[in-house]
Enzyme design. Structure first.
Site, PDB file in Angstrom:
ATOM      1  N   GLU A   1      10.447  67.572 158.686  1.00  0.00           N
ATOM      2  CA  GLU A   1      10.657  68.778 159.504  1.00  0.00           C
ATOM      3  C   GLU A   1      12.078  68.822 160.068  1.00  0.00           C
ATOM      4  OE1 GLU A   1       7.007  67.752 161.635  1.00  0.00           O
ATOM      5  OE2 GLU A   1       6.414  69.841 161.410  1.00  0.00           O
TER       6      GLU A   1
ATOM      7  N   GLY B   1       7.612  64.474 160.776  1.00  0.00           N
ATOM      8  CA  GLY B   1       8.706  64.987 161.610  1.00  0.00           C
ATOM      9  C   GLY B   1      10.076  64.755 160.982  1.00  0.00           C
TER      10      GLY B   1
ATOM     11  N   GLU C   1       0.659  64.403 157.945  1.00  0.00           N
ATOM     12  CA  GLU C   1      -0.073  64.494 159.225  1.00  0.00           C
ATOM     13  C   GLU C   1      -1.577  64.653 159.026  1.00  0.00           C
ATOM     14  OE1 GLU C   1       2.638  66.242 158.385  1.00  0.00           O
ATOM     15  OE2 GLU C   1       4.094  66.170 160.028  1.00  0.00           O
TER      16      GLU C   1
ATOM     17  N   ALA D   1       7.054  61.263 163.138  1.00  0.00           N
ATOM     18  CA  ALA D   1       6.930  60.993 164.570  1.00  0.00           C
ATOM     19  C   ALA D   1       6.398  59.570 164.729  1.00  0.00           C
ATOM     20  CB  ALA D   1       5.950  61.981 165.193  1.00  0.00           C
TER      21      ALA D   1
HETATM   22  N1  COA Z   1       5.373  55.737 163.373  1.00  0.00           N
HETATM   23  C1  COA Z   1       5.389  54.507 163.885  1.00  0.00           C
HETATM   24  N2  COA Z   1       5.650  53.409 163.139  1.00  0.00           N
HETATM   25  C2  COA Z   1       5.895  53.591 161.837  1.00  0.00           C
HETATM   26  C3  COA Z   1       5.888  54.862 161.248  1.00  0.00           C
HETATM   27  C4  COA Z   1       5.609  55.975 162.079  1.00  0.00           C
HETATM   28  N3  COA Z   1       5.616  57.228 161.616  1.00  0.00           N
HETATM   29  N4  COA Z   1       6.154  54.730 159.929  1.00  0.00           N
HETATM   30  C5  COA Z   1       6.341  53.411 159.723  1.00  0.00           C
HETATM   31  N5  COA Z   1       6.189  52.739 160.866  1.00  0.00           N
HETATM   32  C6  COA Z   1       6.295  51.287 161.068  1.00  0.00           C
HETATM   33  C7  COA Z   1       5.101  50.521 160.536  1.00  0.00           C
HETATM   34  O1  COA Z   1       4.033  50.559 161.451  1.00  0.00           O
HETATM   35  C8  COA Z   1       5.708  49.165 160.349  1.00  0.00           C
HETATM   36  O2  COA Z   1       5.801  48.542 161.627  1.00  0.00           O
HETATM   37  P1  COA Z   1       5.372  46.980 161.824  1.00  0.00           P
HETATM   38  O3  COA Z   1       6.303  46.228 160.906  1.00  0.00           O
HETATM   39  O4  COA Z   1       5.636  46.735 163.257  1.00  0.00           O
HETATM   40  O5  COA Z   1       3.945  46.881 161.401  1.00  0.00           O
HETATM   41  C9  COA Z   1       7.121  49.466 159.907  1.00  0.00           C
HETATM   42  O6  COA Z   1       7.403  50.785 160.318  1.00  0.00           O
HETATM   43  C10 COA Z   1       7.308  49.385 158.408  1.00  0.00           C
HETATM   44  O7  COA Z   1       6.373  50.240 157.802  1.00  0.00           O
HETATM   45  P2  COA Z   1       5.334  49.774 156.676  1.00  0.00           P
HETATM   46  O8  COA Z   1       4.148  50.677 156.760  1.00  0.00           O
HETATM   47  O9  COA Z   1       5.096  48.314 156.750  1.00  0.00           O
HETATM   48  O10 COA Z   1       6.180  50.078 155.361  1.00  0.00           O
HETATM   49  P3  COA Z   1       5.612  50.415 153.903  1.00  0.00           P
HETATM   50  O11 COA Z   1       6.801  50.408 153.013  1.00  0.00           O
HETATM   51  O12 COA Z   1       4.465  49.548 153.577  1.00  0.00           O
HETATM   52  O13 COA Z   1       5.048  51.914 154.020  1.00  0.00           O
HETATM   53  C11 COA Z   1       5.140  54.261 154.639  1.00  0.00           C
HETATM   54  C12 COA Z   1       5.929  52.983 154.246  1.00  0.00           C
HETATM   55  C13 COA Z   1       6.157  55.323 154.999  1.00  0.00           C
HETATM   56  C14 COA Z   1       4.281  54.719 153.443  1.00  0.00           C
HETATM   57  C15 COA Z   1       4.202  53.951 155.845  1.00  0.00           C
HETATM   58  O14 COA Z   1       4.961  53.283 156.836  1.00  0.00           O
HETATM   59  C16 COA Z   1       3.587  55.176 156.474  1.00  0.00           C
HETATM   60  O15 COA Z   1       2.659  55.732 155.930  1.00  0.00           O
HETATM   61  N6  COA Z   1       4.131  55.603 157.652  1.00  0.00           N
HETATM   62  C17 COA Z   1       3.587  56.731 158.366  1.00  0.00           C
HETATM   63  C18 COA Z   1       4.045  58.009 157.791  1.00  0.00           C
HETATM   64  C19 COA Z   1       3.427  59.186 158.533  1.00  0.00           C
HETATM   65  O16 COA Z   1       2.233  59.372 158.547  1.00  0.00           O
HETATM   66  N7  COA Z   1       4.294  60.014 159.150  1.00  0.00           N
HETATM   67  C20 COA Z   1       3.865  61.191 159.860  1.00  0.00           C
HETATM   68  C21 COA Z   1       3.645  60.889 161.278  1.00  0.00           C
HETATM   69  S1  COA Z   1       3.041  62.321 162.164  1.00  0.00           S
END
Ligand code: COA
Length: 258
Positions: free
Chosen positions: A112, A109, A132, A65
């Site tokens: 999911e 999500g 989450e 999400a």
């Molecule tokens: N929601 C909103 N933005 C997200 C996102 C999410 N779930 N997952 C990634 N992004 C965004 C980042 O904020 C970043 O945006 P920015 O460039 O404007 O700062 C962009 O996508 C790239 O992500 P980044 O974190 O720089 O890539 P990474 O390769 O270093 O890390 C992940 C990848 C997937 C490990 C990391 O993005 C992450 O932990 N995302 C969240 C995952 C999560 O918790 N999902 C469950 C949500 S309920």
């Protein structure tokens, strides 16, 4: 603003691509609404037999999400955002087969949504998880219910309580991914299988899917009785007559979906 969802057709297969690669295809309200609209269009299109869903870019299927939408939200705001129809439930109940083509991060999500599909085909680069817990949240798109049904309670507990990510090989080992293929072959292998399914009778595909889905909610006795009824229902179709006749005449069947 670029479209958050791309909808392409290849033969009888519809390919939905979540298109926010700069945000790793995170599911915001717009993406959810646009996915619902794409599914509604596909449902009534007789030219589409099977749906494939994937994420744009090389890195991510759907990274969950959109976390940006959570900041400052009240429970009432969140309840409104989670109003029906929900994309997870619409996907799970979709009458045509849906394949998740997981090309990278498949988190929260995103995982999911993949769990709501009928089949998960993953690239070797895919990473799965329910992170989450790291946000002070629990899965809210069906993960606490669909994940244990798919991988067993122990693996579901491990993933949901630790927030850990696992790779494609482990996802396959625990039954989360059904097939794992080399990254470069993900699209061709997925489309090959999707086209094969889409070449079957659309009516029979629907009945077969309904029967298998029923196994997730019915007792074995009720499920087998339901299967018998659906099997007998197939005897009312022109496609059953055609399929049997084509076999006996040693020729390919020409399905009409009736
Ligand atoms: N929601 C909103 N933005 C997200 C996102 C999410 N779930 N997952 C990634 N992004 C965004 C980042 O904020 C970043 O945006 P920015 O460039 O404007 O700062 C962009 O996508 C790239 O992500 P980044 O974190 O720089 O890539 P990474 O390769 O270093 O890390 C992940 C990848 C997937 C490990 C990391 O993005 C992450 O932990 N995302 C969240 C995952 C999560 O918790 N999902 C469950 C949500 S309920």
């Amino acid at each position: 603003m670029p479209a958050t969802i791309l909808l392409e057709r290849e033969g009888r297969v519809a390919l939905i691509t979540v298109n926010r690669p700069d945000k790793l295809n995170a599911l915001n309200e717009q993406v959810r609404d646009d996915t619902l609209a794409a599914l509604a269009e596909i449902e009534h299109d007789d030219g589409v037999g099977v749906v494939v869903i994937t994420g744009a870019g090389e890195k991510s299927f759907i990274a969950g999400a959109d976390i940006g939408e959570f900041a400052g939200r009240t429970p009432f705001d969140q309840r409104h955002a989670m109003r029906s129809p929900r994309v997870f439930d619409i996907m799970a109940a979709f009458p045509k087969p849906v394949i998740a083509m997981v090309n990278g991060f498949c988190l929260g999500g995103g995982c999911e949504l993949a769990l709501s599909c009928d089949l998960i085909i993953a690239s070797e680069k895919a990473r799965f998880g329910q992170p989450e817990i790291n946000l002070g949240l629990i899965p809210g798109g069906g993960g606490t219910q669909r994940l244990p049904r798919r991988v067993g309670i122990g693996h579901a507990m491990r993933l949901i309580l630790s927030g850990d990510m696992i790779g494609a090989a482990e996802a396959k080992e625990i039954g989360l991914a059904d097939l794992v293929v080399p990254h470069e072959e993900l699209r061709s292998k997925t489309m090959e299988l999707a086209q094969k399914m889409a070449g079957k009778s659309p009516l029979t595909l629907k009945v077969a899917k309904e029967a298998v889905r029923a196994s997730q909610r019915l007792s074995i006795e009720d499920g087998i009785a339901y299967e018998r009824d659906l099997f007998c229902l197939c005897f009312s179709t022109a496609d059953k007559e055609e399929g049997v006749k084509a076999f006996l005449e040693k020729r390919p069947a020409a399905w009409t979906g009736r």
